[in-house]
Write an enzyme that holds these catalytic residues in place. Structure first.
Site, PDB file in Angstrom:
ATOM      1  N   GLU A   1       2.414   4.796  -4.258  1.00 51.95           N
ATOM      2  CA  GLU A   1       2.387   5.410  -5.559  1.00 51.95           C
ATOM      3  C   GLU A   1       3.677   6.127  -5.960  1.00 51.95           C
ATOM      4  OE1 GLU A   1      -1.124   4.192  -4.252  1.00 51.95           O
ATOM      5  OE2 GLU A   1       0.066   5.427  -2.923  1.00 51.95           O
TER       6      GLU A   1
ATOM      7  N   ASP B   1      -9.021   3.746  -2.308  1.00 48.70           N
ATOM      8  CA  ASP B   1      -9.586   4.173  -1.348  1.00 48.70           C
ATOM      9  C   ASP B   1     -10.961   4.751  -1.815  1.00 48.70           C
ATOM     10  OD1 ASP B   1      -7.837   3.421   0.246  1.00 48.70           O
ATOM     11  OD2 ASP B   1      -6.947   5.488   0.687  1.00 48.70           O
TER      12      ASP B   1
ATOM     13  N   ASP C   1       0.878  -1.176   0.027  1.00 51.21           N
ATOM     14  CA  ASP C   1      -0.052  -0.106  -0.039  1.00 51.21           C
ATOM     15  C   ASP C   1       0.981   1.033   0.159  1.00 51.21           C
ATOM     16  OD1 ASP C   1      -2.196   1.330   0.092  1.00 51.21           O
ATOM     17  OD2 ASP C   1      -2.604   1.104   2.241  1.00 51.21           O
TER      18      ASP C   1
END
Length: 799
Positions: free
Chosen positions: A408, A483, A405
């Protein structure tokens, strides 16, 4: 006509006239008088690469996206020269290269234009960073539609849209918000019943304009790097998707348990809470295979550590869960806390593994642990080190999967939400700034994780899930859409995103069922479960700050509905596993939008809700509250209502009853749908009989069932079973032929055939050309028979 001189005056530069041509095997080079070189590579008769250099110099040829096993080879390549153009001819297409402007036009062998440059390649110098901003503009053909581009939260048909690719932590994103968590610079164009695809393999921030600014122009550009794109011709969308997926690769088969139901929350802790959740699943008889540990299992959010207060004996907890059929998946983020007493930090610091700023210091950013440094996953030495860190987690404690997670990479409390652009990366020996490496950072982290999990899981298969991705990430990892929010609009978004991701080469995908942010109603949760069980990756995940979101968190009615749909998913596991086999071996997306299923029907070109699950199941979620039914489009063909066996002729909109306990679900006529008995987790029971739901068709239909050991690598040695079926129906007879490949021996000895829609009463049955008694095959009414699994030919006749 605008001349090149006038265009240059406006700040853009364009190629001038071609002064040189040469051929080097499958590569063709065209050089212009102002130093532009076009390299055309013929990959296959219907797949080409176009690469442009300025100042006569190409950049080093390197890509993270391209699979080493991509198919290469063509049947024909001829080049003809005329006064005004060069003509490249393959067995399927013609490429015209204009001598004066270097513009190209691609047509089929009959002369129908498939794709052509408008202004074509142009560029301008990037004065801030150096290098070029590279651009390509194409003519938008009459009534052209556009699809693909990964997880964009917008209408499936991108005509009139502008999107960009810059992997971004976009918490609680909204409809049409862009960019999101993934960068998939691949799109499909469709016009005149002819489809093509373009993959712009450039990892800088890229922009795509699908006739948004000018209705007759489609364009794409990047802030740096090369104009480097691949072209794929169909003419079917399925062929385009196949070619792109072949180029960027597919994963190996996952363990079957990963296709079961997964439960997650931010966060399940302490240990007794995790065990309590697991016990509740078993007490309520709700099947579940995976349970997730979010960041609170760590000591101060330090990766590869355990909070001993919350989890005093993680190895025992994981073993206890495993004894009850649960596989534990743990989160790992890229941020490594700056802490001289933290062994992971110290190892990376000592070995110079962290990303650095342009002037030398290590990149610092705040994430969950506080101030962190970040490994440079574009460095192969760092990836090898990172893979080794998983030894304790996987080999010793027994974690079965890893969830990457925040990769990015996400950084808190800065306006950009990520690294500064001057951060430096190794890029596998091609040093660059974060402008180039940003979009692939998450993929390279997932790759390193995959290599570690695979090494320490062996001889079992690995499981990795990532939030951030670039084209080709599917070779290493599954993914989810990030999300999202517990709203009806986000239910619609999730449906479109998963369809789009699947035709963008990345099929092992799902959404946070029920929504990550905010609280769903019981009705919304039930409707989302009904959709989510028909997604390749099926996981409930929520932020945890608004209450619980387990299947039993609402009333008994919702709990019962949720249980029944999770049970349906477990029944359909052999169908789902076969879908995955076709994805890995034949590049077939696991979920198909209707336009992929039938592009000749123009009614499908703007449909967003309905999709094909595998090859033969039509699904249409209910996406509005208080609905007792909905209008949906039934694609052309004949379909059985799964719930009622009503037979419907497609090619029209129809009102379908869909009260809270039902999702519109249809089976293609002639399909043979395999089912297992309901089990609480994969491997709980030994399957004693394969069930095949047989839907009669007056005509021919083919189906298949793939099986193997469900984990491990014996299937790569031929120990698999592939049962191919050919169903032929006539007025008073039904013939089913079975062809089996592979050496895997299934646990069951019999196959039960449940018949739907037989238009005759069974009177005689022949098995392998020998008539058998109806009692011998356990005929029940006119609805089912039981056969030895080894039959080759079944002939049923009646009156």
């Amino acid at each position: 006509m605008i001349t090149n001189t006038e265009l240059e005056y406006k700040g853009n530069l364009y190629p001038n006239d071609i002064i040189d041509f040469r051929r080097d095997a499958e590569k063709l080079y065209f050089t212009t008088s102002n130093g532009v070189v076009l390299e055309v590579s013929i990959l296959r008769d219907s797949a080409f690469r176009f690469r442009y250099a300025t100042e006569n110099i190409f950049e080093p040829d390197f890509s993270y996206a391209i699979s080493e096993s991509a198919s290469i080879g063509y049947n024909k390549l001829e080049v003809e020269e005329t006064v005004t153009e060069y003509l490249i001819i393959t067995a399927k297409l013609k490429i015209l290269v204009d001598k004066r402007t270097l513009r190209i036009q691609i047509s089929d062998l009959k002369g129908a234009i498939i794709n052509e440059d408008e202004l074509g390649f142009h560029w301008e110098e990037n004065y801030q960073f150096g290098g070029n901003t590279v651009k390509m503009s194409k003519i938008t053909q009459n009534a052209e539609s556009f699809y693909g581009m990964g997880d964009k939260a917008t209408h499936s048909n991108l005509k009139g849209k502008r999107v960009n690719n810059w992997v971004t932590d976009q918490y609680a994103f909204g409809k049409d918000q862009d960019p999101l968590y993934k960068a998939i610079p691949f799109y499909i164009g469709l016009h005149n019943n002819s489809a093509y695809g373009i993959f712009f393999d450039n990892t800088f921030r890229t922009q795509f304009d699908f006739a948004h600014e000018r209705r007759n122009v489609t364009s794409f550009w990047a802030d740096g790097g090369e104009m480097n794109y691949y072209f794929f011709y169909g003419p079917k969308i399925a062929e385009v998707v196949n070619s792109y997926t072949d180029l960027t690769g597919t994963p190996e088969l996952p363990p079957m348990w990963t296709l079961g139901f997964h439960q997650s929350k931010w966060s399940y802790y302490p240990e007794n809470r995790v065990l309590e959740i697991a016990k509740k699943f078993r007490d309520l008889r709700i099947p579940c295979d995976g349970i997730y540990l979010d960041i609170d299992y760590m000591e101060g959010f330090r990766c590869f550590t355990w909070n001993k207060e919350y989890f005093p004996d993680p190895k025992k907890m994981v073993q206890d869960l495993r004894n009850d059929g649960f596989k534990t998946i743990a989160i790992i983020d890229p941020g490594i806390k700056i802490d001289k007493d933290y062994w992971v930090y110290q190892e990376a610091k000592d070995n110079d593994y962290f990303c650095k700023r342009g002037d030398g210091p290590a990149m610092r950013g705040k994430v969950w642990p506080g101030e962190c440094n970040f490994p440079d996953f574009t460095n192969p030495e760092v990836r090898e080190w990172w893979a080794g860190l998983y030894k304790e987690l996987i080999a010793e404690i027994g974690i079965k999967g890893v969830w990457n997670d925040m990769n990015e990479p996400a950084v808190m409390e800065v306006p950009t939400k990520t690294f500064p652009l001057d951060v430096r990366h190794d890029y596998d020996g091609h040093p660059c700034s974060h402008r180039k490496a940003h979009n692939v950072y998450g993929t390279q982290m997932a790759r390193a994780t995959y290599e570690g999990v695979k090494k320490f899981s062996f001889p079992k298969r690995p499981f990795v899930i990532t939030r951030a991705a670039y084209s080709g990430a599917q070779r290493f990892t599954s993914t989810w859409t990030g999300d999202n929010v517990a709203t009806w609009e986000h239910l619609w978004i999730a449906n479109v995103q998963i369809q789009r991701m699947c035709i963008s080469g990345m099929s092992f995908v799902g959404s946070d069922i029920g929504g990550f942010a905010e609280q769903p109603s019981g009705e919304l949760f039930a409707r989302w479960i009904q959709l989510g069980v028909f997604h390749p990756f099926c996981r409930v995940h929520s932020s945890g700050d608004h209450g619980d979101q387990e299947p039993w968190s609402f009333d008994d009615e919702v709990t019962d509905i949720v249980r029944s749909y999770i049970e349906l998913r477990y029944q359909l596991l052999p169908y789902l596993y076969t879908m995955f086999y076709r994805y890995t071996k034949e590049n077939v997306p696991m979920i198909k939008p209707l336009v992929h299923f039938d592009q000749e029907d123009h009614q499908t070109h703007f449909r967003t809700d309905e999709f094909i699950f595998g090859e033969q199941i039509l699904v249409c979620p209910v996406q509005e509250p208080n609905a007792q039914g909905r209008r949906m489009y039934i694609p052309r063909g004949t379909w059985y209502n799964y719930w009622t066996d009503e037979v419907l002729l497609g090619g029209m909109e129809k009102w379908v009853v869909a009260r809270l306990d039902k999702i519109p679900l249809f089976i293609k006529e002639g399909a043979m749908i395999p089912k297992y008995p309901v089990q609480q987790y994969v491997g709980e029971i030994e399957v004693e009989e394969l069930i095949m739901e047989v839907y009669y068709k007056n005509g021919v239909e083919r189906s298949s069932v793939y099986e193997d050991g469900q984990d491990g690598y014996d299937y790569k040695k031929g120990r698999y079973s592939l049962r191919n079926y050919k169903l032929t129906g006539r007025e008073n007879e039904l013939i089913i032929q079975q062809y089996k490949g592979g050496s895997y021996i299934s646990s069951y000895e019999t196959i039960k055939l449940n018949f739907h829609g037989l238009p005759f009463t069974i009177s005689t049955i022949e098995v392998d050309h020998v008539q058998v008694s109806l009692k011998e095959v356990q005929l029940k009414g006119n609805s089912s028979i039981v056969l030895d699994k080894g039959f080759s030919n079944l002939h049923i006749s009646g009156f």
